[in-house]
Write an enzyme that holds these catalytic residues in place. Structure first.
Site: not given
Ligand code: GBH
Length: 491
Positions: A84, A129, A173-174, A316, A318, A386
């Protein structure tokens, strides 16, 4: 007593797509080469460099623009079924508008795609993205109601040029990160921090843009190209901190506010923004003296356009949080989306922590999230687009925390498959270290480490790369497996 043996025997089907994910601004570099236009990240990092933790930027990043053959070689080393990646809008349409197409940009993605196909790797292309052409931001970007037309025109250029070979398209994306972090807050470009309405204006125009691109594909391209078009939404799991009715309602409001405002208009049977959250914003807006809700409504026609407009649900995923109606609230500006949700959240102390403040290892959370979506939206086709773990840049190649995380994710995916969730694939974030947005190069997500001080941007596999390769090859998790050497080969 046989539980572990039984668990080891669980397998992924042969047609399950295992891949990795990346994004254009995070890996490509070549920010002003061969006719590429400026995007909102170029603009932000050049004009306000202090917003990035280590004052770095993506001007060169992993230099994938020049190293794409090495990237594909890494995909072959891992034995990936799919990859991707995202397309940089300003690389193929320098001003954002479709009147002027940059042939060098088209050539770059053609080369990348053809190189993958040569080795039987299925490309999955994301159209957006986070790197909006700056010229479109100057006109309001996602806050402009005409945004959906600009996106549809861009999507046509993408489908026309790449759709003969790319069969899996993701529009956005997101949305939450685009709209809340970029428009409602200052955590991503364009750092608008328009807290009252930024998130909501963006949300409405984004889902309409998605739907227009989807219908364009469906009507004009799918009949001959035969692919699928979906959207990727960040769905972390939000469960109630206790089983009190208040906490359960708080968790529902959080789910609706965080991802329901993007998922519900597309995937629910009734369409539109989710009910309880809409009522909450309308109520707060009235108390705050607004003459109408800060959350805009859809017309009936718009609702119909958007409802059902996706071939699959990209997730996505995490991490997770426990949600409370009263405890653990953070200070938030009033009015803002965080204040509209008005709930508290926390991660329990026994969840392992990563290099990223927001990222903890929550038990079985892919299953919890997907099982909820399955029930709510009538079991659509899912891809996990993701999922990954961060280490600090000093951690180097022995990334045991990442290995633990990926193995836990595999168990959660197998739980999904056992439960009849319509899950077709999984993309690990990320193939290699890259520009981690506001965190610069401090937090690393790569299966391959990238040496950003080396002009060649040498890539070296971490332990997790060998472990993921072993999982893909055997379609199962072997907890005894350890790489014998750190020398990677193509099988
Ligand atoms: C993904 O987002 C992205 O799609 C990708 O580009 C990125 O590299 C990857 O995560 C790893 O981060 O402390 O309030 O700033 C994941 C969801 C949501 C994770 C916002 C980071 C930041 C919280 N993201 N979060 S904050």
């Amino acid at each position: 007593c046989n539980a572990s043996i039984v668990r080891h025997q669980r397998r992924f089907p042969d047609d399950f797509l295992f891949g990795t994910a990346t994004a254009s601004y995070q890996i490509e570099g070549a920010w002003n080469e061969d006719g590429k236009g400026e995007n909102i990240w170029d603009y932000m990092v050049h004009n306000t460099p202090e917003v990035i933790r280590d004052l770095s930027n993506g001007d060169i990043a992993a230099d994938s623009y020049h190293n794409y053959k090495r990237d594909v070689e890494m995909m072959r080393e891992l034995g990936l079924d799919a990859y991707r990646f995202s397309i940089s809008w300003a690389r193929i349409l320098p001003t954002g508008m479709a009147n002027e197409v940059n042939p060098a940009g088209i050539a770059f993605y053609n080369n990348y795609i053809n190189e993958m196909l040569k080795y039987n790797i299925t490309p999955m292309a994301t159209l957006y993205h986070w790197d909006l052409p700056q010229k479109l931001q100057d006109l309001g970007g996602f806050a402009n109601p005409l945004f959906s037309d600009w996106f549809e025109d861009y999507a046509r250029v993408v489908f026309e040029n790449f759709g003969d070979r790319v069969k899996l398209f993701i529009t956005f994306n997101e949305p939450r990160e685009i709209c809340y972090q970029g428009y409602g807050g200052d955590l991503k470009a364009p750092i608008l921090n328009s807290t009252a309405m930024g998130t909501y204006l963006c949300a409405k125009h984004l889902v309409i843009a998605h739907a227009k691109a989807y219908h364009l594909y469906n009507k004009e391209f799918k009949p001959t190209q035969g692919g699928q078009c979906g959207i990727t939404i960040s769905v972390n799991w939000f469960g109630p901190a206790t089983d009190s009715a208040e906490d359960q309602f708080a968790a529902e409001i959080k789910r609706q506010g965080e991802w329901g405002i993007y998922a519900h208009p597309i995937f629910s049977s009734e369409g539109g923004f989710p009910k309880e959250f809409s009522e909450r914003v309308a109520e707060k807006s009235a108390q705050q003296g607004y003459r109408r809700s800060r959350l805009p409504e859809f017309t009936e026609e718009e609702k119909e356009l958007v409802r059902g407009a996706s071939d699959f649900f990209g997730v996505n995923h995490y991490t997770a949080r426990l949600i409370s109606a009263t405890l653990y609230k953070e200070a938030a500006p009033v009015p803002s989306q965080v204040d509209d949700m008005d709930v508290g959240q926390y991660a329990p102390d026994d969840w392992a922590t990563s290099a990223s403040a927001w990222l903890a290892l929550a038990p079985n959370s892919i299953f919890n999230a997907l099982n909820h979506l399955k029930e709510k939206y009538n079991n659509p086709i899912f891809y996990v687009t993701e999922n990954g773990w961060s280490t600090y840049y000093e951690t180097g190649l022995e990334d045991d925390g990442r290995v633990t995380y990926y193995r836990a994710s595999m168990e959660s995916l197998l739980n999904c498959l056992d439960d009849g969730i319509n899950l077709k694939g999984y993309m690990a974030w990320s193939l290699m270290d890259n520009f981690e947005w506001m965190q610069g190069y401090v937090e690393r997500f790569g299966l391959y480490q990238v040496d950003f001080s080396d002009p060649a941007r040498t890539r070296t596999p971490r332990k997790s790369a060998f472990v993921y390769k072993h999982i893909i090859k055997h379609r199962a998790v072997d907890y005894e497996y350890e790489p014998e050497t750190m020398v990677m080969t193509i099988d």
